[in-house]
Design an enzyme around this catalytic site. Structure first.
Site, PDB file in Angstrom:
ATOM      1  N   ASP A  62      -5.925   0.649   8.197  1.00 22.63           N
ATOM      2  CA  ASP A  62      -5.628   0.513   6.762  1.00 22.63           C
ATOM      3  C   ASP A  62      -6.192  -0.760   6.143  1.00 22.63           C
ATOM      4  OD1 ASP A  62      -4.230   2.853   6.511  1.00 22.63           O
ATOM      5  OD2 ASP A  62      -2.258   1.932   6.780  1.00 22.63           O
ATOM      6  N   LYS A  64       0.859  -1.200   0.000  1.00 24.01           N
ATOM      7  CA  LYS A  64       0.000   0.000   0.000  1.00 24.01           C
ATOM      8  C   LYS A  64       0.882   1.233   0.000  1.00 24.01           C
ATOM      9  CE  LYS A  64      -0.186   2.097   3.609  1.00 24.01           C
ATOM     10  NZ  LYS A  64      -0.210   2.754   4.928  1.00 24.01           N
TER      11      LYS A  64
HETATM   12  O1  C5P Z   1      -5.265   0.997  13.325  1.00 24.35           O
HETATM   13  P1  C5P Z   1      -3.818   0.645  13.457  1.00 24.35           P
HETATM   14  O2  C5P Z   1      -3.592  -0.477  14.420  1.00 24.35           O
HETATM   15  O3  C5P Z   1      -3.136   0.423  12.150  1.00 24.35           O
HETATM   16  O4  C5P Z   1      -3.119   1.947  14.079  1.00 24.35           O
HETATM   17  C1  C5P Z   1      -1.933   1.887  14.828  1.00 24.35           C
HETATM   18  C2  C5P Z   1      -1.794   3.173  15.626  1.00 24.35           C
HETATM   19  O5  C5P Z   1      -1.581   4.271  14.726  1.00 24.35           O
HETATM   20  C3  C5P Z   1      -3.009   3.554  16.436  1.00 24.35           C
HETATM   21  O6  C5P Z   1      -3.021   2.944  17.691  1.00 24.35           O
HETATM   22  C4  C5P Z   1      -2.847   5.063  16.549  1.00 24.35           C
HETATM   23  O7  C5P Z   1      -1.905   5.380  17.572  1.00 24.35           O
HETATM   24  C5  C5P Z   1      -2.203   5.443  15.225  1.00 24.35           C
HETATM   25  N1  C5P Z   1      -3.183   5.935  14.248  1.00 24.35           N
HETATM   26  C6  C5P Z   1      -3.730   7.193  14.415  1.00 24.35           C
HETATM   27  N2  C5P Z   1      -4.641   7.658  13.502  1.00 24.35           N
HETATM   28  C7  C5P Z   1      -4.985   6.938  12.422  1.00 24.35           C
HETATM   29  C8  C5P Z   1      -4.423   5.655  12.207  1.00 24.35           C
HETATM   30  C9  C5P Z   1      -3.517   5.175  13.143  1.00 24.35           C
HETATM   31  O8  C5P Z   1      -3.427   7.884  15.390  1.00 24.35           O
HETATM   32  N3  C5P Z   1      -5.851   7.457  11.546  1.00 24.35           N
END
Ligand code: C5P
Length: 290
Positions: A137, A10
């Site tokens: 994602d 990605k």
């Molecule tokens: O959702 P995912 O596990 O991929 O996200 C990892 C971390 O990235 C989240 O815990 C958060 O701290 C940060 N994040 C964020 N805003 C987003 C996506 C991710 O703050 N839109």
């Protein structure tokens, strides 16, 4: 009958962070593109769910129950009431914790693969909705074609891929795993404005990755990666993807792309340097061999 699925890398062509949310996430606007290359996932019939990992990046992750591939597989089996298992084999090619999907792409590939393997025939939108809890994602990776994302990056809108389709792309990772959370936490909190849905090169060049400065602060070698890409002949754009540390560059043609890849790989033999192309049209019927 065995089945195979590609988990394409990605790329966030641009990523504008707008504000911090109460739930710890950040409100953002992003343009997702996908590469023709990625990890590979295969499934064979089995009584239980299981996972083995091979490939050049296999040493960097474990096949335990927390692996996103197994979490995705369990989620789909429970939601669809599937009693069968699957012996999954992940060939790990993409660097882990690197801003190009990695675990998210693998989880999404598991959903697409098992959807076929178990003959569920769920539409992609339903798989994407199911995947929301696996990571911000993952829904975009379920679709793996040109998308505009809002919210956490999971409110998605398909966009015309524009002139980028088939464009030579170079992915470079300096071999440093960068966790997503701290990079978002390093954002300076300044809203620099929204992102247009326009997938043209001119519009993307005018856009930004607002996570790039904070990631460079945590991992200064990212600035060096970007300098090397920007110094390459025929480069049209170079930027960090997602929360880094992988950076991407788009090139005028395949010859200058190959020259840049060779030069950077020679200067930094330990870096991951991967020539690919932008592939905005995922065709599951071509990728799935079963
Ligand atoms: O959702 P995912 O596990 O991929 O996200 C990892 C971390 O990235 C989240 O815990 C958060 O701290 C940060 N994040 C964020 N805003 C987003 C996506 C991710 O703050 N839109």
């Amino acid at each position: 009958m065995p089945g195979f699925e590609l988990a394409p890398a990605k790329i966030n062509l641009a990523l504008h962070v707008r504000r911090r949310r109460e739930d710890g996430y950040h409100e953002l606007e992003t343009l997702f593109a996908f590469a023709a290359d990625g990890d590979l996932l295969a499934a064979e019939p089995a009584v239980d769910l299981g996972l083995t990992i091979d490939g050049p990046m296999a040493a960097h992750l474990t096949a335990g129950p927390d692996n996103l591939v197994l979490r995705a597989a369990r989620l789909l089996a429970e939601a669809a009431g599937v009693k069968a298992g699957a012996a999954l084999r992940l060939t790990k090619i993409l660097p882990v914790a690197s801003g190009i999907g990695g675990g998210s792409a693998d989880a999404a590939a598991a959903l697409r693969l098992l959807n076929r393997f178990w003959a569920l025939d769920w539409p992609l939108d339903r798989l994407a909705a199911l995947s929301e809890g696996l990571g911000a994602d993952v829904p975009a990776c379920v679709h793996s074609h040109a998308l505009y994302g809002k919210g956490r990056g999971d409110r998605l809108m398909p966009v015309p891929p524009g002139a980028l389709q088939g464009m030579p792309l170079l992915l470079v990772n300096p071999g440093v795993a960068v966790p997503t959370g701290p990079v978002f936490a390093a954002w300076d909190g300044i809203d620099r404005g929204g992102l247009d849905t326009d997938m043209s090169l001119a519009a993307i060049r005018n856009a930004r990755n607002d996570l790039q400065p904070g990631a460079i602060g945590l991992c200064p070698v990212i600035a060096h990666v970007l300098d090397l890409l920007l110094d390459s002949e025929g480069v049209l754009l170079a930027r960090m993807s997602g929360s880094g540390a992988t950076c991407f560059a788009l090139f005028r043609d395949g010859a200058v792309q190959t020259a840049a890849a060779r030069r950077i790989a020679a200067l930094h033999p330990s870096w991951w340097v991967r020539p690919s192309t932008v592939n905005q049209f995922r065709e599951p019927q071509l990728l799935g061999l079963s």
